[in-house]
Structure formats: structure tokens, C-alpha cells
Design a protein around this motif. Structure first.
Motif, PDB file in Angstrom:
ATOM      1  N   SER A  47       0.828  -1.206   0.000  1.00 34.66           N
ATOM      2  CA  SER A  47       0.000   0.000   0.000  1.00 34.66           C
ATOM      3  C   SER A  47       0.863   1.258   0.000  1.00 34.66           C
ATOM      4  CB  SER A  47      -0.931   0.001   1.218  1.00 34.66           C
ATOM      5  OG  SER A  47      -0.186  -0.037   2.423  1.00 34.66           O
ATOM      6  N   VAL A  48       1.992   1.227   0.723  1.00 32.63           N
ATOM      7  CA  VAL A  48       2.887   2.383   0.720  1.00 32.63           C
ATOM      8  C   VAL A  48       3.534   2.546  -0.653  1.00 32.63           C
ATOM      9  CG1 VAL A  48       4.968   3.374   1.728  1.00 32.63           C
ATOM     10  CG2 VAL A  48       3.310   2.212   3.197  1.00 32.63           C
ATOM     11  N   ILE A 301      -3.133  10.343   1.617  1.00 35.74           N
ATOM     12  CA  ILE A 301      -3.992   9.166   1.531  1.00 35.74           C
ATOM     13  C   ILE A 301      -3.266   7.883   1.922  1.00 35.74           C
ATOM     14  CG2 ILE A 301      -5.367  10.213  -0.310  1.00 35.74           C
ATOM     15  CD1 ILE A 301      -3.934   8.393  -2.278  1.00 35.74           C
ATOM     16  N   ILE A 302      -1.964   7.946   2.217  1.00 35.92           N
ATOM     17  CA  ILE A 302      -1.223   6.731   2.563  1.00 35.92           C
ATOM     18  C   ILE A 302      -1.853   5.999   3.754  1.00 35.92           C
ATOM     19  CG2 ILE A 302       0.972   5.868   3.487  1.00 35.92           C
ATOM     20  CD1 ILE A 302       2.426   7.790   1.679  1.00 35.92           C
ATOM     21  N   PRO A 303      -2.163   6.659   4.882  1.00 36.61           N
ATOM     22  CA  PRO A 303      -2.757   5.911   6.008  1.00 36.61           C
ATOM     23  C   PRO A 303      -4.067   5.232   5.646  1.00 36.61           C
ATOM     24  CG  PRO A 303      -2.018   8.085   6.712  1.00 36.61           C
ATOM     25  CD  PRO A 303      -1.947   8.070   5.225  1.00 36.61           C
ATOM     26  N   TYR A 304      -4.892   5.889   4.815  1.00 35.22           N
ATOM     27  CA  TYR A 304      -6.175   5.301   4.439  1.00 35.22           C
ATOM     28  C   TYR A 304      -5.973   4.068   3.576  1.00 35.22           C
ATOM     29  CZ  TYR A 304      -7.789   9.840   6.076  1.00 35.22           C
ATOM     30  OH  TYR A 304      -8.023  10.952   6.837  1.00 35.22           O
ATOM     31  N   LEU A 305      -5.026   4.143   2.642  1.00 30.41           N
ATOM     32  CA  LEU A 305      -4.766   2.990   1.792  1.00 30.41           C
ATOM     33  C   LEU A 305      -4.163   1.838   2.595  1.00 30.41           C
ATOM     34  CD1 LEU A 305      -3.410   4.378  -1.610  1.00 30.41           C
ATOM     35  CD2 LEU A 305      -5.546   3.184  -1.173  1.00 30.41           C
ATOM     36  N   VAL A 306      -3.283   2.160   3.552  1.00 27.45           N
ATOM     37  CA  VAL A 306      -2.707   1.111   4.386  1.00 27.45           C
ATOM     38  C   VAL A 306      -3.820   0.369   5.127  1.00 27.45           C
ATOM     39  CG1 VAL A 306      -1.294   0.647   6.420  1.00 27.45           C
ATOM     40  CG2 VAL A 306      -0.450   2.202   4.665  1.00 27.45           C
ATOM     41  N   ALA A 307      -4.738   1.119   5.724  1.00 27.02           N
ATOM     42  CA  ALA A 307      -5.817   0.500   6.501  1.00 27.02           C
ATOM     43  C   ALA A 307      -6.672  -0.415   5.639  1.00 27.02           C
ATOM     44  CB  ALA A 307      -6.678   1.590   7.142  1.00 27.02           C
ATOM     45  N   ILE A 308      -7.160   0.104   4.520  1.00 22.83           N
ATOM     46  CA  ILE A 308      -8.111  -0.678   3.737  1.00 22.83           C
ATOM     47  C   ILE A 308      -7.412  -1.807   2.986  1.00 22.83           C
ATOM     48  CG2 ILE A 308      -8.046   0.726   1.639  1.00 22.83           C
ATOM     49  CD1 ILE A 308     -11.137  -0.898   3.298  1.00 22.83           C
TER      50      ILE A 308
END
Length: 432
Positions: A47-48, A301-308
Motif C-alpha cells: 500500500s505504501v 492518503i497513505i494511512p487510508y490505503l494502508v488500513a483498507i
């Protein structure tokens, strides 16, 4: 989104735990729980990497959009659609600030300027509320505006193109034609649905639900917020010609969509920079300013993509996602809607970030990829629809509307029409 995220993790853990209990130590391969752990770590790292890959493309597109905006393209679009808007909203005076804010909102949406569209939309709702005789109850104009907003015609689905480019698509802009077709169809159906349904939910028998609130501006006679000068429209014949040109693009995309798509990105960049240059915009400085905003958004948006993506990765590693696909895939695939695309169609109105993360996981899947039928269909679904429930919550929440009347029904009918149109055009162009 909280419930969706938690449900994904809980389902993945529960399925894996059941498999772990039944697993016999010493058999080939890792244990189910170890497989789940590996999937989580891989998804987090991926994701990152994906987010970093998106930063460059997002910066490119927002730089171009900034040049076009500074050159006045947003105002040009607003003037083109004004004659249509005054006919769609007969209850809103042509010179009222609400009309100008709505036009700017829809124009920004058409260009994919989500950050600019939302403030215009909230301003439009506040101005429409000043015309509302029943505070707390949605008017026909509000319902129609939000139905159009959730299904509005999209010319440039910026974020989806950026995502497709970041995962190595050979034709990241291939969805421009399919998105235009799907959103034009969904918007037309949403307008018809809102006009039809408004007669079944009259306001006459409803009383204001917010009578006790302090309605400051109305009672004090303060001037309305928003643009002090209404957006002037072009002559009707100019808007009519523009609409006919837009309509003509639909059969062109059906017949020549695959041939046109390689030209789109180079022509888009050249055209927008040329437009800005002719309009006297300092294209380099403005492009850099817009690109800086794109960089900031890409990092944000990195934290959101990591979560999902971790949650979706857990679901896939547990086998639950595969089981769900195997169960309903044969049924929906008969109509050109594979299970993966059906999941996207259901998720998109509920959670924008969830749908974005799910799309990213699909496009990164080697078995699907960005340029196959499923990748193109899910990309079109993401680019041609909106987070319906989020928009209704934000826009109506800004003016404390509790009775939405037929708004949700009209918006969901538009969403359904968009799904049908997306399946049709993608199946026609790219096969099932």
C-alpha cells in the motif's frame, strides 16, 4: 467506514481462526494464521509502494487542472450549462447565489476537482436552504441537485487514472470514454427519477422539523453567502451546440474507444497547457503549484490505503473473499458483472476510501490487472459513481436537513443506472 473496516478484519480473522483450528501441524505450507500474518505485512508494504507511485501521477493531473482552472475553464463550463440549469431548477431564481454555486459545483465535478467541488456544493445547499419554506425538510431543488451531484457527468476521473497508471496500466486513460458514457446515462436517469419521485413525496403535509432553531440569516436579513455576482450564461444556441457535441462523443466512444484512448493523455496535457497559455496563465508556475497540491494529497492518503488494503489483504489471505467470489460469481457473471465488480458496485456508494482501496487491490492482483475486463469495469465503476451516502450526510448535515424525502431513492436509481451503463459499455468495448 468504521464498521466496514472492522467487519473485514473480523471476518478474515474468524475464517482464519476456524481454519487454524482444523489445520494439522506438519502439513505442507504455512499455517492459516501464518499465511494471514504474511498477507497483512505484504499488503501494508504494497500500500505504501502504491501510494508513492500515485504521487507523481496525481501531481501531474492536479497541475494540469490548476492551469485549466486559472485559465477560466471552470467558468466556461459554468456558462455553458447555465441555460440548462435554469430550466432544471424552476424554483430557484436565475440570479440567486444558489444557482451560481450549483453551476460551479457541477462544473468542478465534471473536471474531477473534488476538493473544489465540495465547498461549492455546501455553499449551494446553504443558499438553497434560504429558499426553503420548511426548515429541516429537503426541497425539490435540493433533492434534484444532490441526485445530479452523486451521478454527475465526469470528463476526467483524475484519481482513478492516477491509480491505474501507478499499477502499470498500458492505457491508464482507457476509462475516459467508458466513464463519460456511464455518467451521462446515470445523470439522465437520476434527473428523471428525481422529477418523477417528487410528486410522490409532497412537502405540503410535512412540517418543519427544526422550527426552534435560530435561523440567523433569514430572520436578521443578512445578505446571502456565496458569489455576489451570478454566473452569466452563454446564448442558448451555444449551450445547445455544446450539449450536442457531448452527446456525439457517446457513439464515438462506443465505436472508436479503444483507438482513441492512447491519444487521450498526451492530447489532454497539450490541450490544457495550450488553453492556459492562450489565456495568459503562467503555465509553469501554476502547474507546479497544482502539482504541489497533488503531492500533498498523495501523501495524505497513505494511512487510508494502508488500513483498507491490509483489511482486504487479510480477507483475501483468509480465503473468505475467494469463497464469496466463487459463490455468486457464476450468477452475476452471466450479465457481464463478475463478483469482484459486483462488490465494487455495492461498496462504492457506501465508502469512497473503501472502494478506492478495494479497486487498488484488484488492479494489483496479477490475475486481474488494470487492463483486463474486470480491471476496466471496476475502474469505470469507481470513476463514474460517487459516495452517495457520504454526500447526502455532508451536504444535508451542513444545513441540518433531517427529512431527505426522495433524495436517496433518486440517487440510488442513478447509481444503478450507472452500473448498468458501465457494464454495457465495458462489455461492448472490451468483452467479458
Amino acid at each position: 467506514m468504521n464498521r466496514f473496516f472492522f467487519a473485514l478484519v473480523l471476518i478474515a480473522f474468524g475464517v482464519t481462526a476456524w481454519q487454524e483450528i482444523r489445520w494439522i501441524p506438519g502439513t505442507a505450507g504455512d499455517s492459516p494464521m501464518q499465511t494471514l500474518t504474511n498477507g497483512m505485512v505484504e499488503a501494508a508494504n504494497g500500500s505504501v509502494t502504491l501510494s508513492i507511485g500515485m504521487v507523481g501521477v496525481m501531481a501531474l493531473f492536479l497541475g494540469l487542472m490548476k492551469v485549466a482552472e486559472e485559465g477560466g475553464l471552470l467558468t466556461v463550463l459554468a456558462r455553458l450549462i447555465r441555460p440548462l440549469m435554469v430550466r432544471l431548477f424552476p424554483d430557484v431564481p436565475a440570479d440567486h447565489p444558489a444557482m451560481g454555486a450549483m453551476i460551479l459545483n457541477l462544473s468542478a465535478n465534471a473536471l474531477g476537482l473534488g476538493n473544489a467541488a465540495t465547498p461549492f456544493g455546501i455553499r449551494a445547499m446553504k443558499e438553497l436552504d434560504r429558499l426553503n419554506p420548511s426548515p429541516g425538510v429537503a426541497t425539490n431543488a435540493m433533492a434534484l441537485f444532490l441526485a445530479i451531484n452523486t451521478s454527475s457527468v465526469t470528463l476526467v476521473p483524475t484519481s482513478v487514472i492516477a491509480l491505474r497508471a501507478s499499477v502499470g496500466s498500458s492505457e491508464p486513460a482507457a476509462i475516459l470514454s467508458t466513464t463519460l458514457f456511464a455518467t451521462f446515462f446515470s445523470t439522465s436517469v437520476a434527473i428523471l427519477a428525481a422529477k418523477f419521485l417528487q410528486s410522490f413525496s409532497p412537502v405540503d403535509h410535512l412540517t418543519a422539523v427544526d422550527d426552534g432553531r435560530e435561523d440567523q440569516a433569514k430572520d436578521r436579513g443578512e445578505p446571502a453567502e456565496g458569489p455576489s455576482t451570478p454566473v452569466e450564461g452563454y446564448p442558448v444556441w451555444v449551450s445547445t451546440v455544446a450539449l450536442l457535441v457531448l452527446l456525439a462523443l457517446i457513439p464515438v466512444t462506443i465505436l472508436f474507444g479503444r483507438s482513441i484512448s492512447p491519444w487521450v493523455l498526451p492530447a489532454l496535457m497539450t490541450g490544457m497547457l495550450s488553453f492556459g497559455f492562450v489565456r495568459g496563465v503562467r503555465v509553469y508556475e501554476v502547474f507546479v503549484e497544482g502539482a504541489r497540491e497533488g503531492f500533498e494529497i498523495g501523501v495524505r492518503i497513505i494511512p487510508y490505503l494502508v488500513a483498507i488494503l491490509v483489511a482486504v489483504g487479510m480477507l483475501r489471505s483468509s480465503g473468505a473473499l475467494g469463497a464469496f467470489t466463487d459463490l455468486i460469481g457464476p450468477w452475476t457473471a452471466r450479465f457481464g458483472l463478475p463478483a469482484e465488480a459486483l462488490t465494487m458496485a455495492i461498496l462504492r456508494p457506501l465508502s469512497g476510501s473503501g472502494a478506492q482501496g478495494y479497486l487498488a487491490s484488484l488492479l494489483q492482483n496479477p490475475a486481474i490487472g488494470p487492463d483486463g475486463y474486470i480491471g476496466l469495469l471496476t475502474s469505470t465503476l469507481q470513476g463514474s459513481s460517487e459516495t452517495t451516502f457520504y454526500i447526502l450526510a455532508v451536504y444535508y448535515g451542513a444545513i441540518r436537513i433531517r427529512r431527505v424525502r426522495h433524495t436517496l431513492a433518486a440517487a440510488l436509481i442513478g447509481d444503478l443506472a450507472g452500473i448498468v451503463a458501465a457494464v454495457f459499455i465495458c462489455f461492448w468495448l472490451y468483452g467479458g
